[in-house]
Write an enzyme that holds these catalytic residues in place. Structure first.
Site, PDB file in Angstrom:
ATOM      1  N   GLU A   1      -9.716  -2.301   5.322  1.00 24.83           N
ATOM      2  CA  GLU A   1     -10.361  -2.119   6.615  1.00 24.83           C
ATOM      3  C   GLU A   1     -11.565  -3.063   6.712  1.00 24.83           C
ATOM      4  O   GLU A   1     -11.990  -3.636   5.700  1.00 24.83           O
ATOM      5  CB  GLU A   1     -10.809  -0.656   6.757  1.00 24.83           C
ATOM      6  CG  GLU A   1      -9.675   0.364   6.659  1.00 24.83           C
ATOM      7  CD  GLU A   1      -8.824   0.474   7.931  1.00 24.83           C
ATOM      8  OE1 GLU A   1      -8.839  -0.461   8.763  1.00 24.83           O
ATOM      9  OE2 GLU A   1      -8.134   1.501   8.094  1.00 24.83           O
TER      10      GLU A   1
ATOM     11  N   ASN B   1      -7.645  -3.627  14.303  1.00 22.97           N
ATOM     12  CA  ASN B   1      -9.028  -3.948  13.905  1.00 22.97           C
ATOM     13  C   ASN B   1      -9.077  -5.099  12.902  1.00 22.97           C
ATOM     14  O   ASN B   1     -10.103  -5.338  12.273  1.00 22.97           O
ATOM     15  CB  ASN B   1      -9.709  -2.704  13.316  1.00 22.97           C
ATOM     16  CG  ASN B   1      -9.022  -2.190  12.050  1.00 22.97           C
ATOM     17  OD1 ASN B   1      -8.056  -2.787  11.578  1.00 22.97           O
ATOM     18  ND2 ASN B   1      -9.518  -1.095  11.498  1.00 22.97           N
TER      19      ASN B   1
ATOM     20  N   ASP C   1       0.816  -1.215   0.000  1.00 28.32           N
ATOM     21  CA  ASP C   1       0.000   0.000   0.000  1.00 28.32           C
ATOM     22  C   ASP C   1       0.849   1.264   0.000  1.00 28.32           C
ATOM     23  O   ASP C   1       2.067   1.214   0.176  1.00 28.32           O
ATOM     24  CB  ASP C   1      -0.967  -0.003   1.204  1.00 28.32           C
ATOM     25  CG  ASP C   1      -0.335  -0.584   2.470  1.00 28.32           C
ATOM     26  OD1 ASP C   1       0.898  -0.553   2.582  1.00 28.32           O
ATOM     27  OD2 ASP C   1      -1.088  -1.065   3.336  1.00 28.32           O
TER      28      ASP C   1
ATOM     29  N   HIS D   1      -7.309  -5.322  10.114  1.00 24.73           N
ATOM     30  CA  HIS D   1      -7.050  -4.995   8.699  1.00 24.73           C
ATOM     31  C   HIS D   1      -5.746  -5.639   8.214  1.00 24.73           C
ATOM     32  O   HIS D   1      -4.814  -5.859   8.999  1.00 24.73           O
ATOM     33  CB  HIS D   1      -7.083  -3.482   8.429  1.00 24.73           C
ATOM     34  CG  HIS D   1      -5.926  -2.690   8.930  1.00 24.73           C
ATOM     35  ND1 HIS D   1      -6.047  -1.429   9.466  1.00 24.73           N
ATOM     36  CD2 HIS D   1      -4.579  -2.941   8.961  1.00 24.73           C
ATOM     37  CE1 HIS D   1      -4.869  -0.955   9.784  1.00 24.73           C
ATOM     38  NE2 HIS D   1      -3.952  -1.847   9.502  1.00 24.73           N
TER      39      HIS D   1
HETATM   40  C1  F6R Z   1       1.404  -1.672   6.060  1.00 25.33           C
HETATM   41  C2  F6R Z   1       0.093  -2.309   6.168  1.00 25.33           C
HETATM   42  C3  F6R Z   1      -0.701  -2.327   7.426  1.00 25.33           C
HETATM   43  C4  F6R Z   1       0.130  -2.693   8.661  1.00 25.33           C
HETATM   44  C5  F6R Z   1      -0.725  -2.700   9.912  1.00 25.33           C
HETATM   45  C6  F6R Z   1       0.097  -2.924  11.154  1.00 25.33           C
HETATM   46  O1  F6R Z   1       1.931  -1.833   4.764  1.00 25.33           O
HETATM   47  O2  F6R Z   1      -0.346  -2.781   5.182  1.00 25.33           O
HETATM   48  O3  F6R Z   1      -1.741  -3.257   7.306  1.00 25.33           O
HETATM   49  O4  F6R Z   1       0.711  -3.947   8.467  1.00 25.33           O
HETATM   50  O5  F6R Z   1      -1.405  -1.480  10.035  1.00 25.33           O
HETATM   51  O6  F6R Z   1       0.958  -1.830  11.347  1.00 25.33           O
HETATM   52  P1  F6R Z   1       2.109  -1.867  12.444  1.00 25.33           P
HETATM   53  O7  F6R Z   1       3.079  -2.912  12.028  1.00 25.33           O
HETATM   54  O8  F6R Z   1       2.711  -0.489  12.394  1.00 25.33           O
HETATM   55  O9  F6R Z   1       1.455  -2.175  13.746  1.00 25.33           O
END
Ligand code: F6R
Length: 250
Positions: free
Chosen positions: A147, A140, A71, A142
């Site tokens: 989401e 959550n 992303d 995701h």
């Molecule tokens: C990042 C991504 C997100 C993160 C998730 C966890 O490329 O796709 O889904 O993997 O938000 O983020 P952290 O590792 O910062 O807790």
């Protein structure tokens, strides 16, 4: 439906990160033209540091590797310090021998977002598909920026981030103020991710424990996007003891 996900538990976040790096290195070593899907965020930082160490000390080469990132924030260009392109440069690309032209991060400034998303999907197919996609997980549930409510057949697209995700990314680690966090992002879809031949989801810390429990033991449901990995034929969750702390509890 019982899930098919393999669960690897490690005591510390560091050991979990090293395990994820080991799984990635095994793919890199076993294929002539490995294709990796990569994540950003706090969780994979230690994994990338370990891959960089393996490159320096164990001759792990990324010269033939192609990468696709999950992303990118909409509105941030590749030179913006908080862009995911810059994150990848800082944490991995600058420390290994991957060829810059073999790294693909969605363009947050694309003039046509649909064209950019379609090109990303086409390039994955042209590369022969992703061998291993490394994921993190949101509190959550995701995965990438899919989401809750994202459908199992979703593809690369523009999405709006939830207030919880904006808050999670503005706790001082990446952005210091929620007002600075872009409201939208381009993200690979659930179907895009599920097509990878293998998936490694790395989760560390107490904040991820409930999402991990829901993903493994909750319903296969769009309410928890990571639960949509339950029927993937080769998906591994690599957890530290805190992220695994609610498993086995009702
Ligand atoms: C990042 C991504 C997100 C993160 C998730 C966890 O490329 O796709 O889904 O993997 O938000 O983020 P952290 O590792 O910062 O807790």
């Amino acid at each position: 439906m019982p899930h098919r996900i393999k669960v690897v538990m490690k005591e510390s976040a560091r050991e979990a990160a090293v395990e994820a790096a080991r799984l990635i290195a095994a793919v890199v070593r076993s294929k002539s033209r490995p294709v990796l899907g990569l994540a950003t965020g706090g969780t994979p930082e230690l994994t990338y540091a370990e891959l960089a160490r393996m490159h320096r000390e164990e001759a792990l080469s990324f010269a033939a590797v192609r990468t696709f990132n999950l992303d990118e924030y909409a509105g941030l260009g590749p030179d913006h310090a908080q862009s995911y392109r810059q994150f990848m440069q800082r944490h991995l690309f600058a420390h290994v021998d991957v060829r810059p032209w073999n790294t693909r991060v969605l363009d947050g400034l694309a003039s046509s977002v649909p064209a950019e998303c379609e090109a990303f999907e086409r390039q994955i197919v042209a590369a022969g598909g992703v061998d291993l996609w490394l994921l993190g997980i949101g509190g959550n549930g995701h995965i990438a920026f899919n989401e809750p409510g994202s459908t199992v057949d979703s593809r690369t697209r523009l999405v709006t981030l939830t207030p919880e995700t904006i808050a999670a990314n503005s706790d001082g680690r990446f952005f210091s103020d929620p007002a600075e966090v872009p409201r939208c992002a381009l993200t690979a879809g659930i179907a895009t991710i599920r097509e990878a031949r293998s998936i490694v989801l790395l989760a560390t810390g107490r904040k991820k424990a409930e999402a991990v429990r829901q993903s493994l033991h909750g319903l296969f449901s769009e309410r928890c996007p990571a639960s949509l990995l339950q029927d993937h034929p080769d998906c591994t969750f690599v957890l530290d003891s805190e992220a695994a702390s609610l498993l086995g509890k009702a």
